[in-house]
Design a protein around this motif. Structure first.
Motif, PDB file in Angstrom:
ATOM      1  N   PHE A 143       0.852  -1.184   0.000  1.00 47.65           N
ATOM      2  CA  PHE A 143       0.000   0.000   0.000  1.00 47.65           C
ATOM      3  C   PHE A 143       0.890   1.236   0.000  1.00 47.65           C
ATOM      4  CE2 PHE A 143      -3.273  -2.519   2.684  1.00 47.65           C
ATOM      5  CZ  PHE A 143      -3.761  -3.112   1.536  1.00 47.65           C
ATOM      6  N   LEU A 144       0.499   2.255  -0.749  1.00 49.89           N
ATOM      7  CA  LEU A 144       1.212   3.538  -0.745  1.00 49.89           C
ATOM      8  C   LEU A 144       0.260   4.620  -0.266  1.00 49.89           C
ATOM      9  CD1 LEU A 144       3.593   5.434  -1.475  1.00 49.89           C
ATOM     10  CD2 LEU A 144       2.628   5.558  -3.795  1.00 49.89           C
ATOM     11  N   ALA A 145       0.717   5.447   0.668  1.00 53.39           N
ATOM     12  CA  ALA A 145      -0.109   6.544   1.159  1.00 53.39           C
ATOM     13  C   ALA A 145       0.763   7.764   1.420  1.00 53.39           C
ATOM     14  CB  ALA A 145      -0.852   6.145   2.430  1.00 53.39           C
ATOM     15  N   ASP A 146       0.193   8.940   1.184  1.00 47.73           N
ATOM     16  CA  ASP A 146       0.859  10.212   1.459  1.00 47.73           C
ATOM     17  C   ASP A 146       0.390  10.700   2.826  1.00 47.73           C
ATOM     18  OD1 ASP A 146       1.872  12.802   1.539  1.00 47.73           O
ATOM     19  OD2 ASP A 146       1.561  13.132  -0.596  1.00 47.73           O
ATOM     20  N   ILE A 147       1.308  10.838   3.775  1.00 44.94           N
ATOM     21  CA  ILE A 147       0.939  11.276   5.122  1.00 44.94           C
ATOM     22  C   ILE A 147       1.302  12.742   5.354  1.00 44.94           C
ATOM     23  CG2 ILE A 147       1.042   8.972   6.113  1.00 44.94           C
ATOM     24  CD1 ILE A 147       3.818   9.644   7.203  1.00 44.94           C
ATOM     25  N   ASN A 148       1.546  13.467   4.265  1.00 46.21           N
ATOM     26  CA  ASN A 148       1.845  14.892   4.382  1.00 46.21           C
ATOM     27  C   ASN A 148       0.539  15.690   4.443  1.00 46.21           C
ATOM     28  OD1 ASN A 148       3.423  17.230   4.520  1.00 46.21           O
ATOM     29  ND2 ASN A 148       3.429  17.473   2.290  1.00 46.21           N
ATOM     30  N   ILE A 149      -0.280  15.358   5.437  1.00 41.65           N
ATOM     31  CA  ILE A 149      -1.555  16.027   5.633  1.00 41.65           C
ATOM     32  C   ILE A 149      -1.687  16.351   7.116  1.00 41.65           C
ATOM     33  CG2 ILE A 149      -2.708  14.900   3.689  1.00 41.65           C
ATOM     34  CD1 ILE A 149      -3.951  12.943   5.666  1.00 41.65           C
ATOM     35  N   THR A 150      -2.588  17.245   7.427  1.00 42.51           N
ATOM     36  CA  THR A 150      -2.817  17.613   8.825  1.00 42.51           C
ATOM     37  C   THR A 150      -4.122  17.022   9.325  1.00 42.51           C
ATOM     38  OG1 THR A 150      -1.593  19.681   8.534  1.00 42.51           O
ATOM     39  CG2 THR A 150      -3.049  19.515  10.449  1.00 42.51           C
ATOM     40  N   LEU A 151      -5.206  17.311   8.635  1.00 40.73           N
ATOM     41  CA  LEU A 151      -6.521  16.815   9.041  1.00 40.73           C
ATOM     42  C   LEU A 151      -6.649  15.327   8.739  1.00 40.73           C
ATOM     43  CD1 LEU A 151      -9.281  17.634  10.196  1.00 40.73           C
ATOM     44  CD2 LEU A 151     -10.050  18.029   7.845  1.00 40.73           C
ATOM     45  N   GLY A 152      -6.872  14.536   9.774  1.00 41.00           N
ATOM     46  CA  GLY A 152      -7.101  13.114   9.595  1.00 41.00           C
ATOM     47  C   GLY A 152      -5.858  12.276   9.407  1.00 41.00           C
ATOM     48  N   ARG A 153      -4.675  12.862   9.624  1.00 44.43           N
ATOM     49  CA  ARG A 153      -3.439  12.111   9.401  1.00 44.43           C
ATOM     50  C   ARG A 153      -3.334  10.889  10.319  1.00 44.43           C
ATOM     51  NH1 ARG A 153       1.814  14.546  11.814  1.00 44.43           N
ATOM     52  NH2 ARG A 153       0.750  13.620  13.618  1.00 44.43           N
ATOM     53  N   ASP A 154      -3.573  11.093  11.607  1.00 45.97           N
ATOM     54  CA  ASP A 154      -3.429   9.986  12.559  1.00 45.97           C
ATOM     55  C   ASP A 154      -4.413   8.861  12.256  1.00 45.97           C
ATOM     56  OD1 ASP A 154      -1.626  11.694  13.661  1.00 45.97           O
ATOM     57  OD2 ASP A 154      -2.518  11.755  15.654  1.00 45.97           O
ATOM     58  N   GLN A 155      -5.651   9.217  11.907  1.00 51.97           N
ATOM     59  CA  GLN A 155      -6.649   8.203  11.582  1.00 51.97           C
ATOM     60  C   GLN A 155      -6.239   7.430  10.328  1.00 51.97           C
ATOM     61  OE1 GLN A 155      -7.171  11.317  12.368  1.00 51.97           O
ATOM     62  NE2 GLN A 155      -8.918  11.578  13.751  1.00 51.97           N
ATOM     63  N   LEU A 156      -5.698   8.146   9.345  1.00 53.83           N
ATOM     64  CA  LEU A 156      -5.232   7.493   8.119  1.00 53.83           C
ATOM     65  C   LEU A 156      -4.136   6.486   8.437  1.00 53.83           C
ATOM     66  CD1 LEU A 156      -4.941   7.256   4.995  1.00 53.83           C
ATOM     67  CD2 LEU A 156      -3.316   9.147   5.123  1.00 53.83           C
ATOM     68  N   ILE A 157      -3.174   6.907   9.235  1.00 49.13           N
ATOM     69  CA  ILE A 157      -2.057   6.024   9.571  1.00 49.13           C
ATOM     70  C   ILE A 157      -2.542   4.794  10.332  1.00 49.13           C
ATOM     71  CG2 ILE A 157       0.036   5.829  10.967  1.00 49.13           C
ATOM     72  CD1 ILE A 157       0.655   8.742  10.217  1.00 49.13           C
ATOM     73  N   ARG A 158      -3.391   5.005  11.330  1.00 50.37           N
ATOM     74  CA  ARG A 158      -3.867   3.871  12.136  1.00 50.37           C
ATOM     75  C   ARG A 158      -4.671   2.893  11.289  1.00 50.37           C
ATOM     76  NH1 ARG A 158      -4.936   8.103  16.203  1.00 50.37           N
ATOM     77  NH2 ARG A 158      -3.296   7.969  17.786  1.00 50.37           N
ATOM     78  N   GLY A 159      -5.483   3.417  10.369  1.00 51.62           N
ATOM     79  CA  GLY A 159      -6.259   2.540   9.511  1.00 51.62           C
ATOM     80  C   GLY A 159      -5.375   1.682   8.633  1.00 51.62           C
ATOM     81  N   ILE A 160      -4.301   2.267   8.108  1.00 52.46           N
ATOM     82  CA  ILE A 160      -3.380   1.512   7.266  1.00 52.46           C
ATOM     83  C   ILE A 160      -2.619   0.482   8.089  1.00 52.46           C
ATOM     84  CG2 ILE A 160      -1.268   1.713   5.898  1.00 52.46           C
ATOM     85  CD1 ILE A 160      -2.334   4.389   4.875  1.00 52.46           C
ATOM     86  N   LEU A 161      -2.201   0.871   9.285  1.00 49.32           N
ATOM     87  CA  LEU A 161      -1.461  -0.058  10.133  1.00 49.32           C
ATOM     88  C   LEU A 161      -2.318  -1.256  10.529  1.00 49.32           C
ATOM     89  CD1 LEU A 161       0.523   2.359  12.475  1.00 49.32           C
ATOM     90  CD2 LEU A 161       1.278   1.245  10.383  1.00 49.32           C
ATOM     91  N   ASP A 162      -3.604  -1.023  10.730  1.00 45.07           N
ATOM     92  CA  ASP A 162      -4.501  -2.128  11.088  1.00 45.07           C
ATOM     93  C   ASP A 162      -4.619  -3.154   9.970  1.00 45.07           C
ATOM     94  OD1 ASP A 162      -5.007  -1.093  13.577  1.00 45.07           O
ATOM     95  OD2 ASP A 162      -6.886  -0.117  13.019  1.00 45.07           O
ATOM     96  N   SER A 163      -4.320  -2.733   8.745  1.00 43.46           N
ATOM     97  CA  SER A 163      -4.463  -3.623   7.591  1.00 43.46           C
ATOM     98  C   SER A 163      -3.123  -4.104   7.055  1.00 43.46           C
ATOM     99  CB  SER A 163      -5.221  -2.899   6.465  1.00 43.46           C
ATOM    100  OG  SER A 163      -6.480  -2.451   6.898  1.00 43.46           O
ATOM    101  N   SER A 164      -2.043  -3.879   7.808  1.00 36.10           N
ATOM    102  CA  SER A 164      -0.710  -4.212   7.320  1.00 36.10           C
ATOM    103  C   SER A 164       0.081  -4.987   8.364  1.00 36.10           C
ATOM    104  CB  SER A 164       0.054  -2.931   6.954  1.00 36.10           C
ATOM    105  OG  SER A 164      -0.679  -2.137   6.041  1.00 36.10           O
ATOM    106  N   ASP A 165       0.974  -5.834   7.881  1.00 35.29           N
ATOM    107  CA  ASP A 165       1.869  -6.553   8.787  1.00 35.29           C
ATOM    108  C   ASP A 165       3.033  -5.692   9.227  1.00 35.29           C
ATOM    109  OD1 ASP A 165       0.277  -8.766   8.442  1.00 35.29           O
ATOM    110  OD2 ASP A 165       1.518  -9.618   6.859  1.00 35.29           O
TER     111      ASP A 165
END
Length: 350
Positions: A112-134
């Motif tokens: 999965f590739l994601a851009d985390i250079n955001i402010t609003l919703g960054r933490d939620q985005l990261i946690r969601g990806i981590l929940d779906s990744s090893d």
């Protein structure tokens, strides 16, 4: 394999049948492990990663279901790896993603590739990806050390082009690459050189700027630092306009190849010949440097960092399932080298 079926017959007016599918004992027998090992593998307990994969695969094949969920749980084994970056339009990120995908697919992982250079919703985005990744590779993040410690698990995370205490990482020796670039320009007779900086939040930019100042001082050259500029083609265009306002600068080093391409385009538009009047050096040695006209001299960094980082992550995930595993962060350094092409040449004569 022997399946057990239980049948309950009620009174004359009704008959109820319950069919019990494969059991935990069946899974253990087919996988060649003990019942306790099979149980730990299916519940996220500590077992070797290879054993866990075998148990999970057997459970899928024979249709084993847990009592808690209709779907077979696969804790710690989603088959996914995440690559998180802060600038996905950068050619470095594109090259990194391509390398990681090829390496990961070869060992059975999706990326999965994601851009985390955001402010609003960054933490939620990261946690969601981590929940779906090893596991996760975090490339050149522009977030603070405390946030990295808060958001990521050191046991399943490798940092690329960034070092944080307690995390495994693959970092670049920007000072070495910058020194090679400055020395190359000095050998061509350039006496006054400029560095065009990128995002002032970037640690890579800070390292390159310091390396530039150290190298020019050591080689007795006059230096000029301009910026910060957006690390993009447009930022390079703006940097070139700023450069044109300075006197006697005959060579310039840009923060990355994308900026350097904007500089090159703007200089040519304004009638400045490269390299006859101004020599230009980029960073990353991306495909862009190789296809520009003239082809750009660039610092080839991160040539093997993606492979090194992925191999480090794979080894961590494999060991993470062992009963006797004690996590110890690892660090590796990626070497850099200057690739000389057509955009640098002798300093113009007075």
């Amino acid at each position: 394999m022997q399946m057990r079926h239980a049948v309950h017959v009620g009174g004359a007016e009704s008959m109820e049948m319950h069919v019990v599918g494969p059991t935990l004992q069946d899974v253990a027998a087919e996988a060649g492990v003990s019942v306790s090992t099979a149980s730990r593998a299916l519940s996220g307990g500590k077992v070797k990663a290879a054993t866990k994969r075998v148990v999970l695969e057997v459970a899928r094949q024979i249709g084993y279901k847990t009592d808690l969920d209709d779907d077979l749980p696969t804790p710690g084994r989603t088959g996914n790896i995440a690559l998180l970056a802060t600038d996905i339009q950068n050619f470095y990120t594109v090259d990194l993603f391509r390398s990681v995908v090829l390496e990961a697919q070869a060992v059975g992982y999706r990326v999965f590739l994601a851009d985390i250079n955001i402010t609003l919703g960054r933490d939620q985005l990261i946690r969601g990806i981590l929940d779906s990744s090893d596991g996760v590779l975090v490339a050149a993040p522009r977030i603070g050390d405390d946030d990295i410690r808060r958001l990521f698990d050191p046991k399943t995370t490798v940092l690329v082009s960034r070092r944080v205490d307690g995390f495994s990482s693959v970092a670049m020796d920007d000072s070495s690459g910058m020194f090679q670039a400055v020395r190359h320009l000095a050998s061509l007779g350039h006496g006054r050189v400029a560095y065009l900086g990128g995002d002032d939040r970037s640690r890579a930019d800070a390292r390159r700027r310091q390396g530039f100042e150290d190298a020019t001082e050591k080689l007795g050259m006059e230096s000029l630092v301009l910026g910060p500029f957006e690390p993009s083609f447009e930022g390079g265009v703006n940097a070139a306009d700023a450069l044109m306002m300075e006197d006697d600068v005959t060579a310039v080093i840009a923060y990355n190849d994308l900026m350097a391409s904007g500089v090159l385009n703007r200089l040519l538009e304004r009638g400045v010949k490269v390299p006859e009047q101004v020599s230009l050096v980029g960073f990353d040695n991306s495909m862009l440097a190789q296809v520009s006209r003239p082809k750009m001299t660039s610092v080839a960094m991160r040539q093997n960092d993606s492979r090194t980082a992925l191999q480090m992550l794979m080894a961590m995930l494999e060991r993470n399932g062992s009963d006797d595993y004690v996590f110890e962060p690892e660090t590796a350094s990626a070497t850099e080298s200057l690739i000389v092409r057509e955009s640098t040449g002798p300093a113009p004569k007075e």
